[in-house]
Design a protein around this motif. Structure first.
Motif, mmCIF file in Angstrom:
data_model
loop_
_atom_site.group_PDB
_atom_site.id
_atom_site.type_symbol
_atom_site.label_atom_id
_atom_site.label_comp_id
_atom_site.label_asym_id
_atom_site.label_seq_id
_atom_site.Cartn_x
_atom_site.Cartn_y
_atom_site.Cartn_z
ATOM 1 N N GLN A 279 -30.664 10.049 -22.018
ATOM 2 C CA GLN A 279 -29.639 9.586 -22.624
ATOM 3 C C GLN A 279 -29.482 8.390 -23.351
ATOM 4 N N TYR A 280 -30.053 7.755 -22.459
ATOM 5 C CA TYR A 280 -30.327 6.325 -23.058
ATOM 6 C C TYR A 280 -30.927 6.163 -23.440
ATOM 7 N N ASP A 281 -32.097 6.411 -23.284
ATOM 8 C CA ASP A 281 -33.526 6.285 -24.569
ATOM 9 C C ASP A 281 -32.618 6.873 -26.165
ATOM 10 N N THR A 282 -31.989 7.967 -25.680
ATOM 11 C CA THR A 282 -31.434 8.697 -27.624
ATOM 12 C C THR A 282 -30.249 7.517 -27.656
ATOM 13 N N TYR A 283 -29.134 7.141 -27.101
ATOM 14 C CA TYR A 283 -28.514 6.020 -27.299
ATOM 15 C C TYR A 283 -29.532 5.000 -27.957
ATOM 16 N N ALA A 284 -30.297 4.275 -27.451
ATOM 17 C CA ALA A 284 -30.655 2.861 -27.656
ATOM 18 C C ALA A 284 -31.643 3.509 -29.501
ATOM 19 N N ARG A 285 -32.382 4.751 -28.951
ATOM 20 C CA ARG A 285 -32.968 5.295 -30.527
ATOM 21 C C ARG A 285 -31.853 5.029 -32.176
ATOM 22 N N ILE A 286 -30.581 5.161 -31.193
ATOM 23 C CA ILE A 286 -29.584 5.376 -32.297
ATOM 24 C C ILE A 286 -29.132 4.067 -32.567
ATOM 25 N N GLY A 287 -29.137 3.514 -31.656
ATOM 26 C CA GLY A 287 -28.993 1.966 -31.751
ATOM 27 C C GLY A 287 -29.784 0.790 -32.615
ATOM 28 N N VAL A 288 -31.097 1.107 -32.718
ATOM 29 C CA VAL A 288 -32.203 0.702 -33.427
ATOM 30 C C VAL A 288 -32.350 1.225 -34.883
ATOM 31 N N LEU A 289 -31.760 2.333 -34.854
ATOM 32 C CA LEU A 289 -31.823 2.789 -36.047
ATOM 33 C C LEU A 289 -30.794 2.314 -37.382
ATOM 34 N N ILE A 290 -29.700 2.153 -36.803
ATOM 35 C CA ILE A 290 -28.762 1.766 -36.789
ATOM 36 C C ILE A 290 -28.392 0.430 -37.325
ATOM 37 N N GLY A 291 -29.161 -0.796 -37.050
ATOM 38 C CA GLY A 291 -29.452 -2.006 -36.845
ATOM 39 C C GLY A 291 -29.949 -1.917 -37.682
ATOM 40 N N SER A 292 -32.114 -0.992 -37.630
ATOM 41 C CA SER A 292 -32.461 -1.407 -38.417
ATOM 42 C C SER A 292 -32.204 -1.585 -39.675
ATOM 43 N N SER A 293 -31.219 -0.149 -40.117
ATOM 44 C CA SER A 293 -31.206 -0.088 -41.462
ATOM 45 C C SER A 293 -30.081 -0.814 -42.333
ATOM 46 N N LEU A 294 -29.058 -1.139 -41.466
ATOM 47 C CA LEU A 294 -28.002 -2.403 -41.514
ATOM 48 C C LEU A 294 -29.136 -3.689 -41.934
ATOM 49 N N SER A 295 -30.276 -4.200 -41.731
ATOM 50 C CA SER A 295 -30.751 -5.369 -41.747
ATOM 51 C C SER A 295 -31.489 -5.439 -42.903
ATOM 52 N N ALA A 296 -32.089 -3.787 -43.158
ATOM 53 C CA ALA A 296 -32.852 -3.580 -44.010
ATOM 54 C C ALA A 296 -32.073 -4.139 -45.609
ATOM 55 N N ILE A 297 -30.187 -3.069 -45.564
ATOM 56 C CA ILE A 297 -29.197 -3.111 -46.765
ATOM 57 C C ILE A 297 -29.382 -4.934 -46.879
ATOM 58 N N VAL A 298 -28.654 -5.649 -46.056
ATOM 59 C CA VAL A 298 -28.283 -6.807 -46.270
ATOM 60 C C VAL A 298 -28.955 -7.914 -46.125
ATOM 61 N N GLY A 299 -30.314 -7.134 -45.502
ATOM 62 C CA GLY A 299 -31.467 -8.099 -46.063
ATOM 63 C C GLY A 299 -31.633 -8.517 -47.118
ATOM 64 N N TYR A 300 -32.058 -7.466 -48.050
ATOM 65 C CA TYR A 300 -32.106 -7.136 -49.725
ATOM 66 C C TYR A 300 -31.205 -7.892 -50.090
ATOM 67 N N ILE A 301 -29.810 -7.434 -50.185
ATOM 68 C CA ILE A 301 -29.016 -8.047 -51.291
ATOM 69 C C ILE A 301 -28.795 -9.751 -50.760
ATOM 70 N N VAL A 302 -28.641 -10.152 -49.879
ATOM 71 C CA VAL A 302 -28.928 -11.331 -49.765
ATOM 72 C C VAL A 302 -30.597 -11.725 -50.064
ATOM 73 N N LEU A 303 -31.490 -11.397 -50.286
ATOM 74 C CA LEU A 303 -32.525 -11.754 -50.860
ATOM 75 C C LEU A 303 -32.015 -12.120 -52.360
ATOM 76 N N SER A 304 -31.988 -10.695 -52.849
ATOM 77 C CA SER A 304 -31.388 -10.525 -53.715
ATOM 78 C C SER A 304 -30.846 -11.503 -54.821
ATOM 79 N N LYS A 305 -29.833 -11.717 -53.935
ATOM 80 C CA LYS A 305 -28.684 -13.037 -54.771
ATOM 81 C C LYS A 305 -29.193 -14.169 -54.697
ATOM 82 N N THR A 306 -30.326 -14.609 -53.547
ATOM 83 C CA THR A 306 -30.587 -15.836 -53.720
ATOM 84 C C THR A 306 -32.342 -15.988 -54.375
ATOM 85 N N LEU A 307 -33.042 -15.362 -54.811
ATOM 86 C CA LEU A 307 -34.039 -15.310 -55.139
ATOM 87 C C LEU A 307 -33.965 -15.975 -56.574
#
Length: 313
Positions: A279-307
């Motif tokens: 159960q905790y493994d499933t919880y952690a995996r979902i957290g990883v997918l959410i955190g990774s997706s948000l990081s990818a989106i926000v990171g791309y937006i920040v770089l596209s605005k600053t570069l």
């Protein structure tokens, strides 16, 4: 890692120190964020290293979407940071996610390491002897209770970079020969095998559980805070210098991309929880997918605005 240290992105001290300090921050702060949410749960705290990892392939992939707007020095910074980050995570896996140790297997493993070092010192440049000894080393480390990933690191560091005379580089030859197999077979199998999530007993309310929250925020907030703050301090204290043609806004964008944990973070989750706490493994995996997706989106937006929109050719 060895190739980068000897003739690549980490060859010069100035280029190695800056991403190394950033990588340390990118491992320490996410782990602290996770522990902040899970310190009260003895079972959940085992996953403290889950948000410490960075997925090199995905981070570089997102950065490449911005094309020639990205300075070469910024690419080198991210690559060097991710390499050091992954090496640190491999050491964490070996030290903290290993089972009971076997003295006999460890002794055999140390003997194989000594053989590899002797061959390197004597100038042996043929790959076959290294691969044969490496196979025995891998089996010994696997049976020792230490995670066998470490055997690959030791083997890679022991293979010579330069060949004799007109001989091609043994290290580069092996890296080249493995590349297609790793990219088209091992990496996809690894990703699919580790990214599976059983959602039959999962509800939306479980997103607020401390395990997925700690994993997601560790990646989405802990990673960029750790990487950026340690980088800023390194520059302010004159321990390291910013890469050429890069400012701190762009460093922050790259720091956001470092929150892409994905495969490595999910792998650590399977080691920390696995079948014993599915159960905790499933919880952690979902957290990883959410955190990774948000990081990818926000990171791309920040770089596209600053570069710069029109980079100098």
């Amino acid at each position: 890692m060895k190739r980068e240290l000897l003739e690549g992105a980490l060859k010069e001290r100035e280029t190695a120190v800056f991403p190394a300090i950033a990588a340390i921050g990118g491992m320490v702060v996410p782990a602290l964020v996770y522990m902040l949410f899970n310190y009260h749960d003895a079972s959940a705290i085992d996953g403290w290293a889950i948000p410490a990892a960075t997925d090199i392939a995905f981070a570089i992939g997102i950065l490449s979407l911005l094309g020639d707007r990205v300075p070469v020095s910024l690419k080198v910074f991210l690559l060097a940071l991710a390499i050091i980050d992954d090496l640190g995570v491999i050491i964490i896996i070996a030290l903290f996610y290993s089972s009971e140790l076997s003295t006999l297997a460890l002794t055999i493993g140390f003997c194989m390491v000594a053989v590899l070092l002797v061959m390197n010192f004597m100038g042996v440049t043929r790959l076959l002897p290294y691969l044969l000894v490496g196979a025995v080393l891998w089996a010994a480390v696997l049976k020792s209770g230490v995670h066998a990933t470490l055997a690959g690191v030791v083997l890679g560091l022991s293979i010579p970079l330069k060949g004799q005379g007109q001989q091609k580089s043994p290290l580069k030859t092996l890296e080249h020969d493995l590349h297609i197999f790793v990219a088209l077979v091992i990496l996809p199998v690894f990703a699919f095998a580790n990214a599976g999530i059983a959602l039959d007993s999962f509800s939306v309310g479980d997103l607020l559980h401390h395990v997925p929250t700690g994993a997601a925020l560790g990646l989405f907030l802990g990673k960029p805070i750790g990487v950026f703050c340690f980088s800023w301090l390194a520059v302010k204290l004159k321990i390291a210098k910013l890469p050429a043609d890069v400012d701190m806004k762009e460093i922050f964008g790259v720091a956001m991309l470092c929150g892409l944990g994905f495969t490595m973070s999910i792998f650590i989750s399977s080691l920390a929880f696995g079948d014993a706490n599915a159960q905790y493994d499933t919880y952690a995996r979902i957290g990883v997918l959410i955190g990774s997706s948000l990081s990818a989106i926000v990171g791309y937006i920040v770089l596209s605005k600053t570069l710069p929109k029109n980079p100098a050719r």
